[in-house]
Write a protein that holds these residues in place. Structure first.
Motif, PDB file in Angstrom:
ATOM      1  N   ARG A 174       0.865  -1.173   0.044  1.00  0.00           N
ATOM      2  CA  ARG A 174      -0.126   0.067  -0.198  1.00  0.00           C
ATOM      3  C   ARG A 174       0.942   1.320  -0.137  1.00  0.00           C
ATOM      4  NH1 ARG A 174      -4.020  -0.858   4.830  1.00  0.00           N
ATOM      5  NH2 ARG A 174      -4.542   1.439   4.441  1.00  0.00           N
ATOM      6  N   LEU A 180       0.453  -2.098 -11.004  1.00  0.00           N
ATOM      7  CA  LEU A 180      -0.965  -2.750 -10.732  1.00  0.00           C
ATOM      8  C   LEU A 180      -0.844  -4.224 -10.802  1.00  0.00           C
ATOM      9  CD1 LEU A 180      -2.889  -0.356 -13.227  1.00  0.00           C
ATOM     10  CD2 LEU A 180      -3.124  -0.543 -10.741  1.00  0.00           C
ATOM     11  N   MET A 212     -13.410   2.176  -9.053  1.00  0.00           N
ATOM     12  CA  MET A 212     -13.053   1.573  -7.821  1.00  0.00           C
ATOM     13  C   MET A 212     -13.823   1.745  -6.559  1.00  0.00           C
ATOM     14  SD  MET A 212      -9.137   1.784  -8.329  1.00  0.00           S
ATOM     15  CE  MET A 212      -8.618   1.477  -6.770  1.00  0.00           C
ATOM     16  N   GLN A 228     -10.634   2.420   1.967  1.00  0.00           N
ATOM     17  CA  GLN A 228      -9.857   1.353   2.691  1.00  0.00           C
ATOM     18  C   GLN A 228     -11.043   0.716   3.602  1.00  0.00           C
ATOM     19  OE1 GLN A 228      -7.088  -0.006   1.862  1.00  0.00           O
ATOM     20  NE2 GLN A 228      -7.201   1.713   0.313  1.00  0.00           N
TER      21      GLN A 228
HETATM   22  C1  HEM Z   1      -6.769   7.749 -10.987  1.00  0.00           C
HETATM   23  C2  HEM Z   1      -5.875   6.594 -10.742  1.00  0.00           C
HETATM   24  C3  HEM Z   1      -5.680   6.037  -9.545  1.00  0.00           C
HETATM   25  C4  HEM Z   1      -6.009   4.600  -9.500  1.00  0.00           C
HETATM   26  C5  HEM Z   1      -6.385   3.668 -10.818  1.00  0.00           C
HETATM   27  C6  HEM Z   1      -5.448   4.226  -8.393  1.00  0.00           C
HETATM   28  C7  HEM Z   1      -5.628   2.862  -7.894  1.00  0.00           C
HETATM   29  C8  HEM Z   1      -5.139   2.397  -6.700  1.00  0.00           C
HETATM   30  C9  HEM Z   1      -4.839   1.071  -6.387  1.00  0.00           C
HETATM   31  C10 HEM Z   1      -5.121  -0.171  -6.970  1.00  0.00           C
HETATM   32  C11 HEM Z   1      -4.375   0.927  -4.827  1.00  0.00           C
HETATM   33  C12 HEM Z   1      -4.234  -0.151  -4.076  1.00  0.00           C
HETATM   34  C13 HEM Z   1      -5.336  -0.917  -3.337  1.00  0.00           C
HETATM   35  C14 HEM Z   1      -5.817  -0.052  -2.285  1.00  0.00           C
HETATM   36  O1  HEM Z   1      -5.033   0.417  -1.394  1.00  0.00           O
HETATM   37  O2  HEM Z   1      -7.015   0.215  -2.228  1.00  0.00           O
HETATM   38  C15 HEM Z   1      -4.273   2.357  -4.728  1.00  0.00           C
HETATM   39  C16 HEM Z   1      -4.252   2.777  -3.299  1.00  0.00           C
HETATM   40  C17 HEM Z   1      -3.477   3.941  -2.981  1.00  0.00           C
HETATM   41  N1  HEM Z   1      -3.607   5.211  -3.887  1.00  0.00           N
HETATM   42 FE1  HEM Z   1      -4.820   5.210  -5.562  1.00  0.00          FE
HETATM   43  N2  HEM Z   1      -5.141   5.242  -7.446  1.00  0.00           N
HETATM   44  C18 HEM Z   1      -5.304   6.325  -8.295  1.00  0.00           C
HETATM   45  C19 HEM Z   1      -4.939   7.541  -7.866  1.00  0.00           C
HETATM   46  C20 HEM Z   1      -4.083   7.994  -6.883  1.00  0.00           C
HETATM   47  C21 HEM Z   1      -3.588   9.075  -6.694  1.00  0.00           C
HETATM   48  C22 HEM Z   1      -3.158  10.166  -7.730  1.00  0.00           C
HETATM   49  C23 HEM Z   1      -2.962   9.054  -5.444  1.00  0.00           C
HETATM   50  C24 HEM Z   1      -2.090  10.195  -4.328  1.00  0.00           C
HETATM   51  C25 HEM Z   1      -1.832  11.283  -4.585  1.00  0.00           C
HETATM   52  C26 HEM Z   1      -3.628   7.781  -4.660  1.00  0.00           C
HETATM   53  C27 HEM Z   1      -3.054   7.553  -3.609  1.00  0.00           C
HETATM   54  C28 HEM Z   1      -3.159   6.175  -3.065  1.00  0.00           C
HETATM   55  C29 HEM Z   1      -2.731   5.877  -1.610  1.00  0.00           C
HETATM   56  C30 HEM Z   1      -2.124   6.568  -0.362  1.00  0.00           C
HETATM   57  C31 HEM Z   1      -3.049   4.137  -1.860  1.00  0.00           C
HETATM   58  C32 HEM Z   1      -2.841   3.575  -0.481  1.00  0.00           C
HETATM   59  C33 HEM Z   1      -3.933   3.311   0.175  1.00  0.00           C
HETATM   60  C34 HEM Z   1      -3.988   2.507   1.324  1.00  0.00           C
HETATM   61  O3  HEM Z   1      -3.669   1.242   1.000  1.00  0.00           O
HETATM   62  O4  HEM Z   1      -4.316   2.736   2.381  1.00  0.00           O
HETATM   63  N3  HEM Z   1      -4.215   7.321  -5.756  1.00  0.00           N
HETATM   64  N4  HEM Z   1      -4.646   3.344  -5.443  1.00  0.00           N
END
Ligand code: HEM
Ligand code: HDD
Ligand code: HEM
Lengths: 446, 339
Positions: A8, A76, A149, A380
């Motif tokens: 994560r 991914l 998502m 989450q």
């Molecule tokens: C628009 C496209 C995006 C997609 C498709 C995407 C997809 C994902 C996926 C597959 C995960 C891993 C599973 C999860 O932890 O839920 C994740 C986690 C995360 N993403 Fe995104 N994300 C996107 C944009 C962003 C952006 C722009 C940021 C930050 C500036 C971000 C921050 C995070 C963070 C901090 C996690 C970890 C969350 C956790 O596990 O507590 N995401 N994202």
């Protein structure tokens, strides 16, 4: 550090890094095109110089955006193979379309950056338009994937497997509209204010500098309208999550128990064990009013779901507060700019305004990061809301802390260098004497 | 031929394009590292000028192949990501360093020849050398059929599951092959970039040398290959014609270089590398990941495949003219014709 936490964190770091460059990649081409167009219309070479210098800075950022985006596409699969196995066929479509958008963007970027002397000015301007449009399109497509998502659609779940897959319906998911609007505006607001802020700092030292005055004008033309619209589109996003992702809203607003006529909680620190938010200011009825446009509406609290399904409440609440506070500041400054411009005041000589804009330099980017923390942390423990848990999506490979640390170091290293290179370039921006000749010729003071 | 076959073919075409275009950009980096002689700096300049406008676009072929893979064949993408986590992560580091170092070097501010800027040139060159090696190694791991579905584990099983499939002589020999092939392509293309006769001769010599080396690495990869792979490559019905064609392309490329027929050399070299790639694809049909995951079994639902194909057609309408324009603006300078 558990493997899940490492995965994560690696994903979060990679995205937080990439989003900075993605945002610049969406908005900078628009500003370059505006400057170039001004040059073609007015014939003042200062605009050409501006477009070229912006292009030069942007070239570096583009390359870093492209390579960090590549990392994400692989990650991914490297980190979330179970997620992709489930979701690929449903939500691969916007990613594929995004692929085409990248292609046109990269092609026209090559033409734009290297083609100044090779093609006609008209063709060059159109190449810039191509970059600006495809940059915005790629951002929109990937955010549609993210919206899915949050609000999964376009399939039926039978025994843990997706059947009746309909990728078009998946793209039309409930979160898509509010998220894409909010994100696209965020890109223009953040970049516009960052650029305006840098030029405002330089104008504070040298308010007559013709180069920085024009740069400021164009940057505000892009940033200010977007920043004014941003709270409105944020309201749209909030009303969406109030209905479709009540737990996220409850975490963002630190609402522990479901209640009617819910108050809005400003600031404070949620004490998760005691189920209260300490040191906060509460505005009666405001949350029900904002989320449902009805002062007596019922707002679901965190108690609506089992404790295990709560996101990290303090982190989500804090991020949300930061975004809203910065968004409010940017919107107010933008209104001030609009007011002064309407009264035809000379912005660059207005020292308080210049200070306010200089102060805002990093704010848009901080708001973007904070907003994504709300979206991602607030979802989450689900990676696909209500369908697939993050812990079931992660790769079985052990030792994930090693790639996490490696990529973190790599990004820190790149981040430092990018900042240093941009700093050097800004220092080399033209001073007044360089453009004095132009100044005399054109005879205009603005 | 099913819809899934068509899409697998398209993905492979994208990989082929990546090898011919993006691969050559890596090869250029390798020649930057190996620049020698009195025209050392001018060689580097030429390489950088050739890569500059096109590398980002060339790089997107890889992204396109990747997103199509996870859209159309999600289980294959999931398995690749799981079992090849380590080499793919290393490839990524290489890609990140190559791309960013190149722009820091070329666009980073200081004038050319600036000492600090040259450090970036070195990072760019070293990353260009290592990345194709690792990329080829992952291809070797796929081709060798080592990526069977298996339960994950730790300890000894960790090595067997996550390391052994790619850290072996055959996979590494495919890596070496990729590196030499990319260097060969780059040298051949570079003969057409320069304005100066001496520079062209420099790259002609390099092209000839790497063309000969390519025979050597191809042969060693074949000798090291697992028996099943070798059998498919030698005894299948398509094998003999394909090998003859590849051989003909290889000889043509070298002869054309010898006689300074630059355009012909470029076409033949590209054909040679493409034919070898298609040999790999044909060799592992009907599997997308041998030994057990077939194209048909990995394919997503028909609705997705149909849409992906539609998007491809639509995308191509925008993309191909734009690509043509890009290459016409920057590469039509086939400066050779000035002579
Ligand atoms: C628009 C496209 C995006 C997609 C498709 C995407 C997809 C994902 C996926 C597959 C995960 C891993 C599973 C999860 O932890 O839920 C994740 C986690 C995360 N993403 Fe995104 N994300 C996107 C944009 C962003 C952006 C722009 C940021 C930050 C500036 C971000 C921050 C995070 C963070 C901090 C996690 C970890 C969350 C956790 O596990 O507590 N995401 N994202
Ligand atoms: C310049 C940046 C910026 C600014 C000024 C704001 N936001 Fe924002 N916000 C974002 C940048 C952003 C973002 C980074 O772009 C997010 C993350 C995901 C998304 O779609 O947009 C986001 C997400 C996001 C979400 C979560 C959406 C979801 O998870 O589906 C809500 C509820 C808001 N915002 C609400 C607001 C409000 C009420 C604002 C009022 C001032 C505001 N935002 C200002
Ligand atoms: C909100 C999140 C995201 C936005 C707005 C966004 C937007 C963009 C934009 C505008 C670019 C163009 C290049 C540049 O500006 O430097 C870019 C590059 C890229 N992004 Fe993202 N992206 C996001 C998240 C992701 C995610 C989650 C992935 C992976 C699945 C991804 C994959 C890529 C890739 C592969 C590139 C490189 C394309 C090239 O070679 O030019 N992005 N992104």
């Amino acid at each position: 550090m558990s493997d899940l936490l490492a995965a994560r964190s690696q994903m979060g770091i990679s995205l937080a890094f990439h989003i900075v460059f993605a945002v610049v990649g969406i908005a900078m081409p628009l500003m370059m095109v505006l400057a170039e167009r001004r040059w073609q219309v007015t014939g003042h070479d200062i605009y050409l110089d501006l477009a070229k210098r912006w292009a030069k800075g942007t070239a570096t950022l583009f390359a870093v955006g492209a390579v960090s985006g590549t990392v994400l596409s692989f990650e991914l699969g490297l980190l979330w193979p179970r997620f992709m196995e489930f979701a690929g066929a449903i939500i691969g479509m916007p990613f594929s379309l995004e692929g085409f958008a990248f292609f046109t963007e990269a092609i026209f970027l090559g033409i734009y950056l290297y083609g100044w002397d090779r093609i006609s000015p008209r063709a060059h301007l159109w190449a810039g338009v191509g970059v600006a449009v495809s940059g915005a399109a790629s951002g929109i497509f990937v955010v549609i994937a993210n919206a899915w998502m949050n609000a999964p659609a376009g399939f039926e779940l039978v025994d843990g497997r997706a059947v009746n897959v309909d990728p078009i319906a998946a793209m039309g998911n409930a979160a898509a509209v509010s998220q894409t609007i909010h994100m696209t505006l965020a890109a223009y607001a953040a970049t516009g204010f960052a650029v305006a802020g840098i030029h405002a700092v330089l104008l504070l030292r040298d308010p007559a500098n013709a180069f920085h005055r024009r740069a400021l004008q164009i940057a505000l033309m892009v940033g200010a309208p977007a920043a004014v619209l941003q709270p409105l589109s944020g309201d749209l996003a909030a009303r969406h999550i109030a209905v479709h992702q009540p737990v996220k809203l409850a975490a963002a607003e630190a609402v522990f128990s479901t209640e009617a006529s819910a108050p809005l909680t400003l600031g404070g620190w949620p004490d998760v064990d005691a189920h209260v938010t300490r040191f906060a200011v509460q505005i009666p009825y405001a949350l029900s009013l904002l989320a449902f446009h009805d002062p007596h509406a019922v707002v679901k609290g965190l108690d609506a779901v089992p404790r295990d399904d709560w996101p990290n409440v303090p982190a989500v609440h804090l991020s949300f507060q930061v975004m809203v506070a910065l968004g409010t500041y940017l919107a107010l400054v933008s209104l001030w700019v609009g007011w002064l411009a309407w009264r035809r005041r000379d912005l660059a000589h207005h020292r308080w305004l210049m200070r306010a804009i200089a102060f805002a330099t990093p704010m848009g980017f901080i708001a973007v990061e904070a907003g994504w923390m709300v979206t991602e942390l607030g979802r989450q423990p689900w990676v696909i809301y209500g369908v697939l848990r993050t812990s079931d999506a992660v790769t079985p490979m052990p030792g994930l802390v090693v790639p996490f640390l490696t990529f973190t170091l790599l990004y820190c290293f790149l981040g430092v260098i990018v900042v240093w290179l941009l700093y050097r370039q800004i220092l080399r921006s033209p001073t007044m004497p360089e453009w004095r000749g132009f100044y005399m010729r054109s005879g205009s003071g603005t | 031929m099913t819809l899934a076959d068509v899409l697998a073919g398209v993905i492979f075409l994208a990989l082929n394009a990546y090898a011919l275009l993006g691969g050559a950009d890596f090869g250029g980096g390798a020649w930057d590292l190996l620049a020698t002689g009195p025209r050392k700096e001018r060689q580097r300049e030429l390489i950088a000028e050739a890569i500059g406008p096109v590398w980002e676009a060339n790089h997107v072929w890889l992204i396109l192949a990747l997103v199509l893979l996870f859209t159309c064949f999600p289980p294959a993408f999931a398995r690749l990501g799981t079992l090849l986590h380590i080499p793919l992560s290393l490839v990524l580091i290489g890609i990140v360093l190559r791309g960013s170092a190149f722009t820091f070097w070329r666009y980073g501010g200081g004038g050319h020849g600036d000492q600090e800027q040259r450090h970036w040139g070195v990072v760019f060159a070293v990353a260009s050398l290592i990345t194709p090696l690792l990329l080829g190694t992952t291809v070797g791991a796929i081709a060798s059929g080592a990526l069977a579905d298996r339960a994950a584990g730790t300890g000894d099983a960790f090595y067997a599951t996550y390391v052994a499939p790619w850290l072996n002589p055959f996979a590494l020999s495919v890596g070496a092959f990729a590196l030499v092939a990319f260097a060969f392509l780059a040298a051949v293309y570079l003969t057409m970039e320069g304005e100066e006769r001496e520079l062209r001769e420099d790259f002609r010599r390099r092209a000839l040398a790497s063309g000969v080396a390519l025979f050597g690495v191809a042969l060693s990869a074949l000798l090291l290959s697992p028996t099943a792979v070798r059998r498919a490559l030698v005894f299948a019905s398509w094998a003999v014609p394909l090998h003859l064609l590849t051989g003909a392309a290889a000889v043509t490329a070298l002869a054309a270089l010898w006689y300074r027929r630059w355009r012909l050399a470029r076409a033949a070299a590209a054909a040679q590398v493409s034919l070898i790639l298609w040999g790999w694809a044909l060799g592992q049909r009907p599997y997308i990941l041998p030994p057990d995951l077939t194209v048909a079994a990995a394919a997503g639902p028909p609705a997705t495949l149909r849409l992906a194909l539609a998007a491809l057609v639509l995308g191509a309408v925008v993309l191909l003219p734009s690509l043509y324009y890009l290459f016409r603006v920057f590469k039509a300078g086939n400066r050779v014709s000035l002579e």
